[in-house]
Design a protein around this motif. Structure first.
Motif, mmCIF file in Angstrom:
data_model
loop_
_atom_site.group_PDB
_atom_site.id
_atom_site.type_symbol
_atom_site.label_atom_id
_atom_site.label_comp_id
_atom_site.label_asym_id
_atom_site.label_seq_id
_atom_site.Cartn_x
_atom_site.Cartn_y
_atom_site.Cartn_z
ATOM 1 N N SER A 1 -6.236 10.067 6.330
ATOM 2 C CA SER A 1 -5.191 9.668 5.381
ATOM 3 C C SER A 1 -4.785 10.914 4.617
ATOM 4 C CB SER A 1 -5.715 8.639 4.380
ATOM 5 O OG SER A 1 -5.828 7.383 4.998
ATOM 6 N N ASP B 1 -10.248 3.448 9.307
ATOM 7 C CA ASP B 1 -8.905 3.456 8.728
ATOM 8 C C ASP B 1 -8.935 2.922 7.288
ATOM 9 O OD1 ASP B 1 -6.211 3.864 8.568
ATOM 10 O OD2 ASP B 1 -5.663 2.465 10.157
ATOM 11 N N ALA B 2 -9.670 1.846 7.083
ATOM 12 C CA ALA B 2 -9.772 1.268 5.734
ATOM 13 C C ALA B 2 -10.361 2.288 4.765
ATOM 14 C CB ALA B 2 -10.647 0.015 5.774
ATOM 15 N N ALA C 1 -2.543 0.131 5.945
ATOM 16 C CA ALA C 1 -3.705 1.008 5.798
ATOM 17 C C ALA C 1 -4.753 0.783 6.882
ATOM 18 C CB ALA C 1 -4.343 0.807 4.422
ATOM 19 N N SER D 1 -10.508 5.606 5.068
ATOM 20 C CA SER D 1 -9.711 6.828 4.850
ATOM 21 C C SER D 1 -8.769 6.597 3.669
ATOM 22 C CB SER D 1 -8.940 7.225 6.113
ATOM 23 O OG SER D 1 -7.874 6.342 6.378
ATOM 24 N N THR D 2 -8.164 5.433 3.618
ATOM 25 C CA THR D 2 -7.248 5.122 2.522
ATOM 26 C C THR D 2 -8.010 4.950 1.207
ATOM 27 O OG1 THR D 2 -5.922 3.965 4.166
ATOM 28 C CG2 THR D 2 -5.356 3.586 1.850
#
Ligand code: AMP
Ligand code: MG
Length: 299
Positions: free
Chosen positions: A200, A244-245, A131, A247-248
């Motif tokens: 995501s 990124d963290a 993730a 979005s998940t």
């Protein structure tokens, strides 16, 4: 990282810098891969204890902090669940509730004991950086390219990283895929400067069984694909790992909880697409989104 990447660098001579970025990504892959048995993370997963290289240890620490910040919606210990559903091997399987319950006993950051580079995983828990790895990798490339004064746009699967300003003075334009037809874009973001733009989506990795679609973003509470009413979450932030963290995590939370999370935060903006195809945009992106109808989420 099991995805297609493309880099566009703007400079008179770009070969060395491009090669350096590819090397950075390959080195990270070798460190963080869960499927390459020789990687330090795979070895840690196999033995339950080990020493991580400094960059992976820092990534783990930051990921654990983001797991706390998102109240566990981001959980780097979901790997046993990811395996139970068959995603790494593509030998897909819809687990029974009993199987999920058993795996869930081994999921959760309380199973991770970290002291610097030394890590212990209790009860057979296993780590998965899936993730956050692409966002972190893009950030490492962006940091390097900035030291070289090279403007760039990097695409790593659903992750886009811009570096500096486009030399012709135009905005960077980043399309947001239509979750129902990922080859086409549903909206376009116009941005300047250095940003991570990370999506995501339920459409990015999934399998079909008896007409049901099972996607790869798991809810760490149920152990099943998150059914939050969202099909896509795009985060825009200065930091690739953070984008990124989140979005998940915000995909798992769903629109209402994610909006409240955003209101309490000041380090990112977001675009949400729900399962009716409606687009919601946090206030800070209202002037940056084009080619679509949308609803603004106010502060
Ligand atoms: P992303 O595409 O960035 O949303 O990451 C999804 C990947 O992270 C999946 O393919 C899994 O390997 C892993 N994953 C799935 N659910 C979670 C979760 N709730 N927290 C952390 N990692 C997850
Ligand atoms: Mg992510």
């Amino acid at each position: 990282m099991d995805t297609v990447m493309s880099f566009r660098l703007y400079a008179e001579k770009t070969d060395d810098a491009a090669t350096h970025c590819v090397q950075l990504i390959q080195d990270l892959e070798q460190t963080l891969s869960v499927t390459d048995a020789a990687s330090p993370v795979a070895q840690l997963n196999a033995s339950g204890q080990g020493t991580l290289p400094e960059n992976a240890a820092q990534l783990l620490q930051k990921t654990l902090e983001l797991s706390t910040r998102t109240d566990g919606a981001l959980d780097p210990t979901v790997y046993l669940l990811v395996c139970l559903w068959g995603f790494p091997t593509k030998a897909y399987h819809v687990p029974t509730e009993a199987e999920r319950t058993e795996a869930l006993h081994k999921v959760g950051c309380s199973h991770v004991i970290q002291d610097g580079q030394t890590v212990i995983l209790t009860d057979g828990a296993q780590l998965d950086f899936g993730a956050v790895a692409k966002g972190y990798a893009a950030q490492c490339c962006a940091d390097y390219l900035q030291t070289q004064d090279i403007a760039a746009i990097l695409t790593l699967g659903g992750n886009v990283q811009t570096v500096g300003d486009k030399p012709d003075g135009a905005d960077w334009q980043v399309g947001i895929a239509d979750p129902d037809a990922p080859e086409t874009t549903l909206a376009t973001l116009h941005l300047r400067g250095t940003n991570a733009i990370v999506t995501s989506g339920a459409y990015q990795r999934y399998f079909l069984k008896n007409g049901v679609r099972y996607h790869h973003i798991l809810d760490p509470v149920t152990g099943a694909p998150a059914e939050s009413g969202l099909t896509s979450v795009t985060i825009v932030a200065a930091d690739g790992l953070l984008a990124d963290a989140l979005s998940t995590a915000l995909f798992v939370m769903g629109l209402e909880e994610a909006s409240a999370f955003w209101r309490a935060s000041y380090d990112f903006e977001a675009v949400f697409i729900d399962d009716a195809g409606k687009i919601f945009v946090t206030e800070g992106l209202a002037d940056a989104i084009f080619d679509c109808d949308y609803t603004v989420i106010p502060r």
